[in-house]
Design an enzyme around this catalytic site. Sequence first.
Site, PDB file in Angstrom:
ATOM      1  CD  GLU A  77      22.360  28.352 -61.362  1.00 44.50           C
ATOM      2  OE1 GLU A  77      22.065  28.567 -62.563  1.00 44.50           O
ATOM      3  OE2 GLU A  77      22.990  27.349 -60.990  1.00 44.50           O
ATOM      4  CB  CYS A 130      15.093  30.329 -64.484  1.00 41.52           C
ATOM      5  SG  CYS A 130      15.422  28.793 -63.612  1.00 41.52           S
TER       6      CYS A 130
HETATM    7  P1  NAD Z   1      15.500  39.976 -59.366  1.00 38.97           P
HETATM    8  O1  NAD Z   1      16.845  39.990 -59.991  1.00 38.97           O
HETATM    9  O2  NAD Z   1      14.646  41.186 -59.495  1.00 38.97           O
HETATM   10  O3  NAD Z   1      15.618  39.717 -57.789  1.00 38.97           O
HETATM   11  C1  NAD Z   1      16.264  38.587 -57.269  1.00 38.97           C
HETATM   12  C2  NAD Z   1      16.703  38.865 -55.847  1.00 38.97           C
HETATM   13  O4  NAD Z   1      17.710  39.885 -55.865  1.00 38.97           O
HETATM   14  C3  NAD Z   1      15.602  39.366 -54.925  1.00 38.97           C
HETATM   15  O5  NAD Z   1      15.799  38.814 -53.635  1.00 38.97           O
HETATM   16  C4  NAD Z   1      15.855  40.865 -54.903  1.00 38.97           C
HETATM   17  O6  NAD Z   1      15.351  41.498 -53.740  1.00 38.97           O
HETATM   18  C5  NAD Z   1      17.364  40.906 -54.944  1.00 38.97           C
HETATM   19  N1  NAD Z   1      17.950  42.171 -55.419  1.00 38.97           N
HETATM   20  C6  NAD Z   1      17.358  43.162 -56.124  1.00 38.97           C
HETATM   21  N2  NAD Z   1      18.259  44.121 -56.416  1.00 38.97           N
HETATM   22  C7  NAD Z   1      19.437  43.723 -55.889  1.00 38.97           C
HETATM   23  C8  NAD Z   1      20.750  44.271 -55.881  1.00 38.97           C
HETATM   24  N3  NAD Z   1      21.020  45.435 -56.461  1.00 38.97           N
HETATM   25  N4  NAD Z   1      21.734  43.571 -55.274  1.00 38.97           N
HETATM   26  C9  NAD Z   1      21.482  42.376 -54.705  1.00 38.97           C
HETATM   27  N5  NAD Z   1      20.256  41.808 -54.678  1.00 38.97           N
HETATM   28  C10 NAD Z   1      19.247  42.476 -55.263  1.00 38.97           C
HETATM   29  O7  NAD Z   1      14.764  38.681 -59.915  1.00 38.97           O
HETATM   30  P2  NAD Z   1      13.254  38.232 -59.657  1.00 38.97           P
HETATM   31  O8  NAD Z   1      12.372  39.148 -60.442  1.00 38.97           O
HETATM   32  O9  NAD Z   1      13.017  38.071 -58.192  1.00 38.97           O
HETATM   33  O10 NAD Z   1      13.241  36.762 -60.294  1.00 38.97           O
HETATM   34  C11 NAD Z   1      13.021  36.509 -61.625  1.00 38.97           C
HETATM   35  C12 NAD Z   1      14.336  36.293 -62.345  1.00 38.97           C
HETATM   36  O11 NAD Z   1      15.046  35.221 -61.737  1.00 38.97           O
HETATM   37  C13 NAD Z   1      14.148  35.873 -63.788  1.00 38.97           C
HETATM   38  O12 NAD Z   1      15.072  36.567 -64.592  1.00 38.97           O
HETATM   39  C14 NAD Z   1      14.478  34.372 -63.774  1.00 38.97           C
HETATM   40  O13 NAD Z   1      14.923  33.849 -64.989  1.00 38.97           O
HETATM   41  C15 NAD Z   1      15.537  34.338 -62.729  1.00 38.97           C
HETATM   42  N6  NAD Z   1      15.689  32.974 -62.202  1.00 38.97           N
HETATM   43  C16 NAD Z   1      16.779  32.235 -62.579  1.00 38.97           C
HETATM   44  C17 NAD Z   1      16.924  30.921 -62.132  1.00 38.97           C
HETATM   45  C18 NAD Z   1      18.097  30.083 -62.532  1.00 38.97           C
HETATM   46  O14 NAD Z   1      18.319  29.048 -61.899  1.00 38.97           O
HETATM   47  N7  NAD Z   1      18.871  30.443 -63.538  1.00 38.97           N
HETATM   48  C19 NAD Z   1      15.947  30.376 -61.291  1.00 38.97           C
HETATM   49  C20 NAD Z   1      14.850  31.154 -60.937  1.00 38.97           C
HETATM   50  C21 NAD Z   1      14.738  32.458 -61.393  1.00 38.97           C
END
Ligand code: NAD
Length: 469
Positions: free
Chosen positions: A242, A276
């Site tokens: 997602e 999102c």
């Molecule tokens: P992010 O991708 O920076 O981080 C998400 C998670 O991934 C965190 O727990 C982070 O610690 C972890 N992470 C970071 N690097 C990683 C790696 N290399 N491997 C595995 N995990 C890793 O996102 P964010 O800034 O926390 O959240 C915002 C983003 O989330 C926005 O792009 C938003 O659109 C998206 N989002 C999508 C949905 C959906 O349902 N489509 C819902 C909510 C948020």
Amino acid sequence: MNDYKLLINGQWVEGACEPFKVINPATLETVATCANGTTEQLDLAVQAAQSAFKSWQHVSHAERKAILHRIADEIAANRDELAALIVAEQGKPFGLAIGEVEGGIAWTRYTAETEIPVEVFEDTADKLIEGHRKPLGVVASITPWNWPFMIAIWHIMPALRTGNTVISKPSGLTPLSTIKLVEIINNHLPAGVINIVTGERGIGSGITAHPGINKIVFTGSTPTGQSVMRNAADNLKRLTLELGGNDAAIVLPGTDVGKVAPAIFGAAFLNMGQTCGALKRLYVHESLYEEMSAALADIAKQQVVGNGMDEGVNFGPVQNQDQLDLVTGLVEDAKIRGARILCGGAPLDKVGYFYPPTIVADISNEAPLVQEEQFGPVLPVIKYADVETAIEMANGIEMGLDGSVWGPDTQEATTIASRLECGTTFVNTHAEIQPNVPFGGCKMSGFGVEFGLEGLLEYTAMQVVHIKK
Ligand code: NAD
């Protein structure tokens, strides 16, 4: 100050390296310190989850259903404490945080009640062929910082309901309400069925590459999702991704601006725009353009921006410095390009990551504020003359989470909405989700769905049982 620990095999343990701080975005004070897990501790959690899976997968559906309801009861009993924790780490107003907890309860109960049918492919005189759903094994949940509690529920509850065991890895920016949630869940489960490993030192990437993990349900940005997918290949992990969104909405001629402007504002600025599936690009027909932009700016000016725990505040800070910098930079760039800022337009001059709700008019579709995921409290309003151009602009980006069309003629609006390239297309509404309706993106917004039976099935693999009579 509280110290939050890791949960591995039913035991709360310290991280093996220096804890990290969780900051309140409204005050910039440290809310708590949190354990920094190591990859060795992740290994222990995976071993515990693998071992617990041996018996948890055989627990009956009725028993798992009852356990989820007992968990929902305990979440409800801790509602206000959980909501206060969400405000402290995430920043949203307390009333919205209460909504997040109550949403989590509703999703837990709905997931508990969802039954997975056995499919019968053939039942004839000489054979019976059925499809049975089996759990996958160890599921890792990786969650973002915007709706930390509810998204953790969306991941964990279906995994448990279908007989999987879980490793939870919340965002290091907002781990606290998830840790509290895991504590509640663990009160009702055998050791090792649920584990949590927080940490900012390679735990996320360690999970994605771990050979003992069978599925990852990931909610976060598109670039991180791409990295998850690359790393997950070695043991063919199942994935639900997602990812990012930059939702378009098209307002057709003849729309009642006074009627729809509050709903459009609500969908655009939900959780300070850090959602999102928020409405992020508003395409308005030239006949309504000034009226709509002014109506939205009027609503924006009425918002009370401040600390989410303060009485009367209905608009909190953005969650972190990077997010504040991103939004500030995109709006500054829009100004240079000649856009008109109808309200807001700069961070507030006070402690905390405060950026007021901002309406940007006279902006071209090519501006980065329109084309990129800004994920903040800003709405660019783009003028269009003919609806074909509006559809082209709406579909002209790589993301495809949701979209919407607003207009007086529902049939016409529905026909146009069906041409939007996105996972959910709304008519005269936007950003509505519910536990019985599948939700997910297309294009670079990810794949797989959550919620409903389809969402639950993503935590299972089909086993065909073919019986010769
Ligand atoms: P992010 O991708 O920076 O981080 C998400 C998670 O991934 C965190 O727990 C982070 O610690 C972890 N992470 C970071 N690097 C990683 C790696 N290399 N491997 C595995 N995990 C890793 O996102 P964010 O800034 O926390 O959240 C915002 C983003 O989330 C926005 O792009 C938003 O659109 C998206 N989002 C999508 C949905 C959906 O349902 N489509 C819902 C909510 C948020």
